[in-house]
Enzyme design. Structure first.
Site, mmCIF file in Angstrom:
data_model
loop_
_atom_site.group_PDB
_atom_site.id
_atom_site.type_symbol
_atom_site.label_atom_id
_atom_site.label_comp_id
_atom_site.label_asym_id
_atom_site.label_seq_id
_atom_site.Cartn_x
_atom_site.Cartn_y
_atom_site.Cartn_z
ATOM 1 N N LYS A 276 0.839 -1.194 0.000
ATOM 2 C CA LYS A 276 0.000 0.000 0.000
ATOM 3 C C LYS A 276 0.875 1.246 0.000
ATOM 4 C CE LYS A 276 -3.892 -1.891 2.692
ATOM 5 N NZ LYS A 276 -4.941 -1.716 1.666
ATOM 6 N N ARG A 350 -10.039 -11.712 2.314
ATOM 7 C CA ARG A 350 -10.865 -12.785 1.739
ATOM 8 C C ARG A 350 -10.140 -14.125 1.787
ATOM 9 N NH1 ARG A 350 -11.431 -9.444 -3.771
ATOM 10 N NH2 ARG A 350 -11.391 -7.839 -2.163
HETATM 11 N N1 BES Z 1 -8.062 -3.823 4.578
HETATM 12 C C1 BES Z 1 -8.231 -3.434 3.220
HETATM 13 C C2 BES Z 1 -9.546 -2.693 2.982
HETATM 14 C C3 BES Z 1 -9.675 -1.353 3.638
HETATM 15 C C4 BES Z 1 -9.344 -0.201 2.967
HETATM 16 C C5 BES Z 1 -10.190 -1.249 4.912
HETATM 17 C C6 BES Z 1 -9.501 1.032 3.571
HETATM 18 C C7 BES Z 1 -10.345 -0.017 5.512
HETATM 19 C C8 BES Z 1 -10.004 1.120 4.846
HETATM 20 C C9 BES Z 1 -8.228 -4.673 2.336
HETATM 21 O O1 BES Z 1 -7.412 -5.700 2.760
HETATM 22 C C10 BES Z 1 -7.722 -4.251 1.004
HETATM 23 O O2 BES Z 1 -6.589 -3.866 0.920
HETATM 24 N N2 BES Z 1 -8.579 -4.335 0.000
HETATM 25 C C11 BES Z 1 -8.226 -3.960 -1.321
HETATM 26 C C12 BES Z 1 -8.791 -4.995 -2.271
HETATM 27 C C13 BES Z 1 -8.297 -4.856 -3.673
HETATM 28 C C14 BES Z 1 -6.823 -5.172 -3.752
HETATM 29 C C15 BES Z 1 -9.089 -5.814 -4.560
HETATM 30 C C16 BES Z 1 -8.829 -2.592 -1.593
HETATM 31 O O3 BES Z 1 -9.928 -2.308 -1.146
HETATM 32 O O4 BES Z 1 -8.166 -1.803 -2.254
HETATM 33 MN MN MN Z 2 -5.429 -5.492 2.075
#
Ligand code: BES
Ligand code: MN
Ligand code: ZN
Length: 500
Positions: A276, A350
């Site tokens: 990230k 997931r």
């Molecule tokens: N934990 C994150 C989702 C999240 C984002 C929670 C912002 C709270 C605030 C999750 O693990 C994630 O990174 N999801 C990705 C999925 C994508 C790679 C398909 C996302 O939402 O960008």
């Molecule tokens: Mn994530």
């Protein structure tokens, strides 16, 4: 802050909090105080915009005729609208206002009001509940805080004729508030304090409530075959854990199958190799909120001895990039036997839940299974910070959860699932891939992926990414960890799964 219930009497110090109904209609307590002070309340109202609407507040300092330091008039709005949620908000607002004012002691008479939906004991209990929820503060790491920034309110005394009745009505709410505090604490803790092992150890505290706690370590997880979950954790120096918490409150039920609650517990989500951006990454300490809510909800049920069989299962991992981390394009064999192509290591929640959900349905054959997860940023795009997303294979379950959410002001909005979305996660090389080939519908894609691991058990997925943490104060939820879901699940069980 201490909450006490006592018989009505005139307070002699601190703040006297009295209610005024819409159109400046005095409650009996306000009327008698107005008389005692030679009409100070009437004059103060006349000189202000205070109308007695809900949320109206007016502070009167050192009024003549009484020895209290302050009178706080609180608007109650329309008497027939004064339901449990309104009263909880009121309790929360009173606490916030008294802390702003620097008050340490306050007294609030609660009496029966003709036309009100609740009797005085329930009214007092709900005000007290809201007060406790708002008074939460995570301050254990502030060692040099200035006195003037600390909350001042030490005691809130609710005066009711039926003291025993008020105490009795408050007892279960008080326990739910305790459980909410537990969840908020867990979610607020930094990731160097809360990691899979330490979070699992914290779960052991639940044994004090009669909950059976079982911790599966990485060896046991490997033996079981939870490779999807293990893959997420393999880049971290902190090994994964799965914790199973069982509350058997209905051992003699005809149908002993439990209700299952599953939680995503990513104690820190860097994204892994699909890393990230650094801006905002600190938020990912609360990527374990789903598991925090499951822990709090199971405690809430046990603490009030709910007549339900419930099991909580949380998957605890830390998602880190390192020489041992999983790579985009890795293929893992999940517990279900299905193979997963991991195309993005940041879609890790997931993967964790795939194994947790399969394990839960396989071992416990639950009546219904509900998972909570900060799963997608996309749910924030869709719903902001007001509603959590709900995706489900079962309409009745969905309706029940939405209704419970309405009742406790933790609102859910349904997002679709469907075959057309499901095709987007077919992999070219494995059974399923963890991201879609298309952009859009990100939350649904997450739900669709989970759907492949629930084996047709009635199931609902709550994507709480937008509601687990709040950047602003709300009446009963101070900014920070919200514990969204604890009250909802407690209510959902009370309404549908408890034997009477
Ligand atoms: N934990 C994150 C989702 C999240 C984002 C929670 C912002 C709270 C605030 C999750 O693990 C994630 O990174 N999801 C990705 C999925 C994508 C790679 C398909 C996302 O939402 O960008
Ligand atoms: Mn994530
Ligand atoms: Zn995550």
């Amino acid at each position: 802050m201490k909450i006490a219930f006592a018989k009505p009497e005139q307070p002699t110090s601190g703040t006297f909090v009295v209610g005024v109904l819409e159109d400046r209609k005095f409650t009996p307590a306000a009327a008698s105080l107005d008389k005692k002070t030679g009409g100070v309340l009437t004059r103060a109202m006349g000189a202000s915009r205070f109308k007695g609407r809900k949320d109206d507040m007016l502070e009167i300092l050192a009024p003549k005729g009484v020895s209290v330091a302050r009178v706080l008039l609180i608007g109650l709005g329309k008497v027939d609208k004064l339901d449990a949620l309104k009263l909880q908000d009121l309790g929360g607002r009173i606490v916030a206002q008294l802390n702003r004012a620097g008050e340490s002691v306050a007294t609030l008479p609660v009496e029966n009001l003709p036309g009100a939906p609740l009797q005085a004991p329930e009214m007092a209990a709900n005000i007290a509940f809201g007060a406790r929820l708002r008074a939460y503060r995570f301050d254990k790491y502030r060692t040099r805080e200035k006195e003037e920034n600390k909350p001042t309110l030490r005691a809130l005394n609710l005066m009711a004729t039926d003291v025993a009745g008020a105490r009795k009505a408050f007892a279960p709410l008080d326990r739910i508030a305790d459980a909410i505090y537990v969840t908020r604490d867990l979610v607020s803790e930094p990731p160097n304090v809360i990691y899979p092992q330490s979070l699992a150890e914290r779960c052991r505290r639940l044994t004090a409530f009669g909950i059976k706690v079982e911790i599966l370590d990485e060896k046991q997880l490997a033996k079981l075959g939870m490779n999807a979950l293990l893959g997420v954790g393999q880049g971290s120096a902190n090994p994964p854990r799965v914790v199973v918490m069982r509350w058997d409150g209905a051992p003699k039920a005809k149908d002993k199958r439990p209700l299952a609650l599953c939680g995503k517990g990513v104690t820190f989500d860097t994204g892994g190799i699909s890393i990230k951006p650094s801006a905002g990454m600190e938020d990912m300490k609360w990527d374990m909120a789903g598991s925090g809510v499951v822990i709090g909800a199971i405690e809430a049920l046990a603490a009030r001895r709910a007549k339900v069989n419930a099991v909580g299962v949380v998957g605890l991992v830390e998602n880190m990039p390192s020489g041992t981390a999983q790579r985009p394009s890795d293929i893992v064999k999940s517990l279900s036997g299905r193979t997963i192509e991991v195309l993005n290591t940041d879609a890790e929640g997931r993967l964790v839940l795939a194994d947790v959900l399969w394990y839960t349905q396989d071992r416990f054959k639950p009546k219904a299974m509900i998972d909570l997860a900060t799963l997608t940023g996309a749910v924030i795009v869709a719903l902001g910070n007001e509603y959590a997303g709900i995706m489900s294979n079962n309409d009745e379950l969905t309706e029940r959860l939405i209704a419970a959410g309405k009742a406790v002001n933790e609102r859910l909005w349904r997002l679709p699932l469907g075959d057309a979305y499901d095709r987007d996660i077919d992999s070219d090389v494995a059974d399923v891939k963890n991201i879609s080939s298309n952009r859009g519908a990100g939350s649904t894609i997450g739900g669709q992926f989970l759907n492949r691991f629930v084996n047709d058990v009635p199931w609902a997925h709550l994507d709480i990414a937008g509601v687990a943490w709040s950047k602003k104060d709300a009446p009963t939820v101070p900014k920070g960890a919200t514990a969204f879901g604890v009250r909802l699940l407690e209510r959902f069980v009370a309404d549908h799964y408890e034997e009477t």
